[in-house]
Design a protein around this motif. Structure first.
Motif, PDB file in Angstrom:
ATOM      1  N   ALA A  54       5.036  -4.030  -2.728  1.00  0.00           N
ATOM      2  CA  ALA A  54       5.885  -4.852  -3.581  1.00  0.00           C
ATOM      3  C   ALA A  54       5.060  -5.740  -4.509  1.00  0.00           C
ATOM      4  CB  ALA A  54       6.789  -5.731  -2.706  1.00  0.00           C
ATOM      5  N   ARG A  55       5.689  -6.170  -5.582  1.00  0.00           N
ATOM      6  CA  ARG A  55       5.080  -7.130  -6.505  1.00  0.00           C
ATOM      7  C   ARG A  55       4.832  -8.440  -5.766  1.00  0.00           C
ATOM      8  NH1 ARG A  55       4.736  -6.317 -11.542  1.00  0.00           N
ATOM      9  NH2 ARG A  55       4.893  -8.523 -12.119  1.00  0.00           N
ATOM     10  N   GLU A  56       3.701  -9.056  -6.083  1.00  0.00           N
ATOM     11  CA  GLU A  56       3.343 -10.385  -5.591  1.00  0.00           C
ATOM     12  C   GLU A  56       3.394 -10.495  -4.064  1.00  0.00           C
ATOM     13  OE1 GLU A  56       5.632 -13.284  -7.770  1.00  0.00           O
ATOM     14  OE2 GLU A  56       4.821 -12.588  -9.686  1.00  0.00           O
ATOM     15  N   ARG A  57       3.000  -9.443  -3.378  1.00  0.00           N
ATOM     16  CA  ARG A  57       3.042  -9.429  -1.911  1.00  0.00           C
ATOM     17  C   ARG A  57       1.802 -10.062  -1.277  1.00  0.00           C
ATOM     18  NH1 ARG A  57       3.655  -4.119   2.047  1.00  0.00           N
ATOM     19  NH2 ARG A  57       2.913  -5.151   3.936  1.00  0.00           N
ATOM     20  N   PHE A  58       0.613  -9.827  -1.842  1.00  0.00           N
ATOM     21  CA  PHE A  58      -0.624 -10.144  -1.135  1.00  0.00           C
ATOM     22  C   PHE A  58      -1.286 -11.436  -1.618  1.00  0.00           C
ATOM     23  CE2 PHE A  58      -0.142  -5.517  -0.858  1.00  0.00           C
ATOM     24  CZ  PHE A  58      -0.096  -5.394   0.523  1.00  0.00           C
ATOM     25  N   ALA A  59      -1.750 -12.209  -0.633  1.00  0.00           N
ATOM     26  CA  ALA A  59      -2.517 -13.426  -0.913  1.00  0.00           C
ATOM     27  C   ALA A  59      -3.912 -13.061  -1.408  1.00  0.00           C
ATOM     28  CB  ALA A  59      -2.614 -14.287   0.340  1.00  0.00           C
ATOM     29  N   ALA A  60      -4.411 -11.939  -0.952  1.00  0.00           N
ATOM     30  CA  ALA A  60      -5.727 -11.455  -1.389  1.00  0.00           C
ATOM     31  C   ALA A  60      -5.754  -9.935  -1.285  1.00  0.00           C
ATOM     32  CB  ALA A  60      -6.848 -12.056  -0.553  1.00  0.00           C
ATOM     33  N   ILE A  61      -6.548  -9.343  -2.160  1.00  0.00           N
ATOM     34  CA  ILE A  61      -6.800  -7.903  -2.121  1.00  0.00           C
ATOM     35  C   ILE A  61      -8.301  -7.725  -2.199  1.00  0.00           C
ATOM     36  CG2 ILE A  61      -6.492  -5.688  -3.293  1.00  0.00           C
ATOM     37  CD1 ILE A  61      -3.825  -6.787  -4.414  1.00  0.00           C
ATOM     38  N   VAL A  62      -8.836  -6.913  -1.289  1.00  0.00           N
ATOM     39  CA  VAL A  62     -10.264  -6.632  -1.282  1.00  0.00           C
ATOM     40  C   VAL A  62     -10.463  -5.122  -1.422  1.00  0.00           C
ATOM     41  CG1 VAL A  62     -10.403  -6.566   1.254  1.00  0.00           C
ATOM     42  CG2 VAL A  62     -12.467  -6.986  -0.082  1.00  0.00           C
ATOM     43  N   VAL A  63     -11.389  -4.754  -2.310  1.00  0.00           N
ATOM     44  CA  VAL A  63     -11.727  -3.345  -2.531  1.00  0.00           C
ATOM     45  C   VAL A  63     -13.247  -3.257  -2.629  1.00  0.00           C
ATOM     46  CG1 VAL A  63     -11.395  -1.305  -3.980  1.00  0.00           C
ATOM     47  CG2 VAL A  63      -9.622  -3.085  -3.924  1.00  0.00           C
TER      48      VAL A  63
ATOM     49  N   LEU B 128      -2.652  -3.038  -8.493  1.00  0.00           N
ATOM     50  CA  LEU B 128      -3.339  -4.099  -7.756  1.00  0.00           C
ATOM     51  C   LEU B 128      -2.930  -5.460  -8.299  1.00  0.00           C
ATOM     52  CD1 LEU B 128      -6.982  -2.708  -7.438  1.00  0.00           C
ATOM     53  CD2 LEU B 128      -5.314  -2.996  -5.617  1.00  0.00           C
ATOM     54  N   ALA B 129      -2.987  -5.609  -9.601  1.00  0.00           N
ATOM     55  CA  ALA B 129      -2.635  -6.888 -10.215  1.00  0.00           C
ATOM     56  C   ALA B 129      -1.184  -7.249  -9.936  1.00  0.00           C
ATOM     57  CB  ALA B 129      -2.895  -6.837 -11.711  1.00  0.00           C
ATOM     58  N   ALA B 130      -0.301  -6.276 -10.004  1.00  0.00           N
ATOM     59  CA  ALA B 130       1.120  -6.543  -9.770  1.00  0.00           C
ATOM     60  C   ALA B 130       1.385  -6.956  -8.320  1.00  0.00           C
ATOM     61  CB  ALA B 130       1.952  -5.311 -10.126  1.00  0.00           C
ATOM     62  N   SER B 131       0.636  -6.432  -7.385  1.00  0.00           N
ATOM     63  CA  SER B 131       0.846  -6.735  -5.967  1.00  0.00           C
ATOM     64  C   SER B 131       0.166  -8.022  -5.512  1.00  0.00           C
ATOM     65  CB  SER B 131       0.372  -5.567  -5.103  1.00  0.00           C
ATOM     66  OG  SER B 131       1.189  -4.437  -5.323  1.00  0.00           O
ATOM     67  N   LEU B 132      -0.632  -8.628  -6.370  1.00  0.00           N
ATOM     68  CA  LEU B 132      -1.314  -9.871  -6.046  1.00  0.00           C
ATOM     69  C   LEU B 132      -0.384 -11.052  -6.350  1.00  0.00           C
ATOM     70  CD1 LEU B 132      -4.174 -10.822  -5.148  1.00  0.00           C
ATOM     71  CD2 LEU B 132      -4.687 -11.132  -7.574  1.00  0.00           C
ATOM     72  N   ARG B 133      -0.279 -11.974  -5.403  1.00  0.00           N
ATOM     73  CA  ARG B 133       0.518 -13.174  -5.644  1.00  0.00           C
ATOM     74  C   ARG B 133      -0.088 -13.974  -6.799  1.00  0.00           C
ATOM     75  NH1 ARG B 133       0.665 -15.677   0.287  1.00  0.00           N
ATOM     76  NH2 ARG B 133      -0.471 -17.244  -0.903  1.00  0.00           N
ATOM     77  N   PRO B 134       0.709 -14.792  -7.484  1.00  0.00           N
ATOM     78  CA  PRO B 134       0.174 -15.598  -8.582  1.00  0.00           C
ATOM     79  C   PRO B 134      -0.961 -16.528  -8.153  1.00  0.00           C
ATOM     80  CG  PRO B 134       2.562 -15.563  -8.697  1.00  0.00           C
ATOM     81  CD  PRO B 134       2.173 -14.895  -7.399  1.00  0.00           C
ATOM     82  N   ASP B 135      -0.959 -16.938  -6.891  1.00  0.00           N
ATOM     83  CA  ASP B 135      -2.047 -17.786  -6.376  1.00  0.00           C
ATOM     84  C   ASP B 135      -3.094 -16.963  -5.634  1.00  0.00           C
ATOM     85  OD1 ASP B 135      -0.520 -17.146  -4.121  1.00  0.00           O
ATOM     86  OD2 ASP B 135      -0.793 -19.113  -3.205  1.00  0.00           O
ATOM     87  N   GLY B 136      -3.033 -15.644  -5.771  1.00  0.00           N
ATOM     88  CA  GLY B 136      -3.869 -14.738  -4.995  1.00  0.00           C
ATOM     89  C   GLY B 136      -5.263 -14.530  -5.542  1.00  0.00           C
ATOM     90  N   LEU B 137      -6.062 -13.842  -4.714  1.00  0.00           N
ATOM     91  CA  LEU B 137      -7.478 -13.616  -4.980  1.00  0.00           C
ATOM     92  C   LEU B 137      -7.786 -12.123  -4.908  1.00  0.00           C
ATOM     93  CD1 LEU B 137     -10.096 -15.427  -5.249  1.00  0.00           C
ATOM     94  CD2 LEU B 137     -10.392 -15.056  -2.804  1.00  0.00           C
TER      95      LEU B 137
END
Length: 188
Positions: A81-90, A102-111
């Motif tokens: 979902a959109r804005e689901r993750f607090a952080a994404i690591v790859v 990736l960008a869409a699934s990152l929360r606005p305050d995410g990393l």
């Protein structure tokens, strides 16, 4: 930088992981889960995704949920979902068509913490196919195109864990708490 052969998190990921806001973390193309375990140890719930069932078996447990998914199968839709993750690591993975998701699934305050091979790595072994090597500054440009703000970026040679050409990026959404990011970037 074969993720299946290394158990410790990369220094880049370890440096910026503590900046992740509370919430769920996505470890994309997680391999055996070294970064998933690191984020779980920091108190995050982690979803570790890979297509390799054997690697996922190593990653599972202790705050880490696994999901078998072929990220490159064009018949499969992006499952998050959109804005689901607090952080994404790859790390050690590149599939350019995923950047928008990736960008869409990152929360606005995410990393977003990203580290993978870059052009010039063919001199050191695999990967050597240009399709799997970032162009100079490519991660930087992609972050800007996704509306992310760059906390730190590196593009060049590394000697450890083995000689390679890499790009590393730590970027955040527009709602990220910048005060903490400045402190971490300065201390690295």
């Amino acid at each position: 930088m074969d993720s299946h052969a290394i158990s410790q998190p990369s220094a880049w990921v370890a440096r910026f992981a503590p900046l992740a806001p509370g919430g769920e973390v996505l470890d994309l193309a997680c391999g055996s889960g070294r970064h998933a375990r690191h984020f779980a140890a920091l108190g995050h719930q982690v979803l570790a995704v890979d297509r390799d069932d054997a690697a996922l078996a190593e990653a599972a447990g202790q705050g880490v949920t696994t999901m078998a998914f072929d990220l490159e199968d064009p018949a499969l839709a992006w499952p998050f979902a959109r804005e689901r993750f607090a952080a994404i690591v790859v790390t050690n993975y590149l599939h350019r068509p995923l950047f928008a998701q990736l960008a869409a699934s990152l929360r606005p305050d995410g990393l977003l913490i990203y580290e993978t091979f870059a052009i010039g790595n063919e001199a050191f072994g695999k990967p050597s196919n240009p399709a799997f090597l970032l162009e100079h500054g490519e991660l930087l440009a992609l972050a800007a195109g996704m509306g992310l703000r760059v906390i730190a970026f590196e593009d060049g040679y590394t000697a450890a864990p083995k000689p390679a050409m890499v790009q590393r990026l730590c970027a955040c959404g527009p709602g990220f708490a910048w005060q903490n990011a400045r402190l971490a970037a300065a201390s690295g």
